[in-house]
Design an enzyme around this catalytic site. Structure first.
Site, short mmCIF file in Angstrom:
data_model
loop_
_atom_site.label_atom_id
_atom_site.label_comp_id
_atom_site.label_asym_id
_atom_site.label_seq_id
_atom_site.Cartn_x
_atom_site.Cartn_y
_atom_site.Cartn_z
N HIS A 38 0.83 -1.19 0.00
CA HIS A 38 0.00 0.00 0.00
C HIS A 38 0.87 1.25 0.00
CE1 HIS A 38 -4.33 -1.12 1.40
NE2 HIS A 38 -3.88 -1.96 0.48
N GLU A 106 -7.04 0.06 -5.39
CA GLU A 106 -7.99 0.98 -4.76
C GLU A 106 -7.52 2.41 -5.00
OE1 GLU A 106 -5.93 -0.85 -2.57
OE2 GLU A 106 -7.13 -2.68 -2.51
#
Length: 318
Positions: A38, A106
């Site tokens: 991430h 995302e």
């Protein structure tokens, strides 16, 4: 037979602590490692986001356990020609024990350069083209490519593994499971859903590994463990497509206000009942998963590893 691995959380811990946890996982009897990739954590309470490729390099110096990214988005934030180099180098460092888990991503992590966040069907289309580029580059061939989404000119990786790393495709719905079956060397999904597994098999994935993961919060005081899980990971229970489209940790924190401690305790295994922890992981085995990864929420990592080494993993082996 299902095997059990430890899931390193890059959102919750810095690089040195992740390396320490990898050693503890190896000593506790876990057989594989997975690590998240991430740019941002899901909320500010988690508070970390080390560069996963640096951490993977460090992991190879302390353990020989196989490592899988869980998962990388190779389409927006980083061009597939660049991420191919990272994956190839990781495969070399791990002596072939690296697997490249990928997904469509995302907005939280991928919008940071100001690019438009594509629709879900377009993201899957981009993922398919990206994997074509990555696979060809990981063979060491020179590549020039002009596609709908990406251009590559005279690119060649000189440091490549003997065999290209397997690419496991992540998915949470029927369309993604079918794509994984068609283009993936394996399937990654986070819920023990036999229907998704069967759809993956029917779409071409038969004989390829299915892997998944879950979070738990071990602690002698179950109520305190639920509070810890709620503080750090209530964002995991944000419903629907919000997880793919919300752009910042702040937005996830706002959405997670709808998630109560009671909801967290009902969805995340908390406390110190060994059979409850084992049942959580067995659900994946019963759904046909080949590998299951578990992550301990919160700071008491040593207690978790001792608990799983002495109480939970023996139950799962039996």
């Amino acid at each position: 037979m299902t095997s059990y691995g430890y899931f390193l959380s890059s959102e919750e811990f810095g690089p040195a602590e992740l390396v320490r946890q990898a050693r503890l996982a190896d000593q506790a009897g876990f057989t594989h490692l997975a690590i998240s990739d991430h740019y941002h954590p899901w909320n500010d309470e988690q508070g970390s986001s080390p560069f996963v490729w640096s951490v993977i390099g460090a992991l190879t110096q302390v353990t020989s356990l196989p490592v899988t990214t869980f998962v990388t988005c190779p389409t927006v934030r980083i061009h597939p020609a660049v991420i191919a180099q990272a994956a190839a180098t990781s495969a070399v460092l791990t002596e072939g024990r690296f697997r490249f888990g990928v997904g469509s991503g995302e907005a939280l992590n991928e919008h940071i350069l100001g690019d438009r966040w594509p629709s879900a069907p377009e993201r899957l289309e981009m993922l398919e083209e990206a994997l074509q580029i990555i696979r060809r580059l990981c063979t060491g061939e020179e590549l020039s490519h002009r596609g709908r989404h990406y251009s590559v000119e005279n690119a060649r990786l000189y440091t490549v593994p003997e065999n290209p790393p397997p690419i496991l495709v992540s998915g949470f719905g029927p369309q993604a499971a079918e794509l994984a079956g068609r283009i993936g060397d394996g399937f990654v999904t986070m819920t023990p859903d036999r229907d998704l597994v069967e759809r993956f098999y029917r779409s071409g994935g038969a004989g390829r590994p299915v892997i998944g993961g879950t979070k738990v919060c071990w602690g002698r005081d179950r109520a305190a463990a639920v509070r810890t899980a709620h503080r750090l990971w209530s964002t995991q229970l944000v419903p629907g497509e919000l997880a793919q489209v919300l752009p910042t940790p702040r937005h996830f924190e706002q959405a997670a206000r709808l998630v109560t401690e009671e909801m967290t305790g009902s969805q995340i295994t908390c406390g110190s009942e060994a059979e409850e922890h084992a049942a959580t992981l067995r659900a994946y085995a019963d759904a046909g998963f080949d590998e299951v990864y578990v992550n301990q929420i919160g700071p008491d990592q040593q207690g978790f590893f001792d608990f799983y080494r002495t109480e939970v993993l023996p139950l799962l082996r039996d």
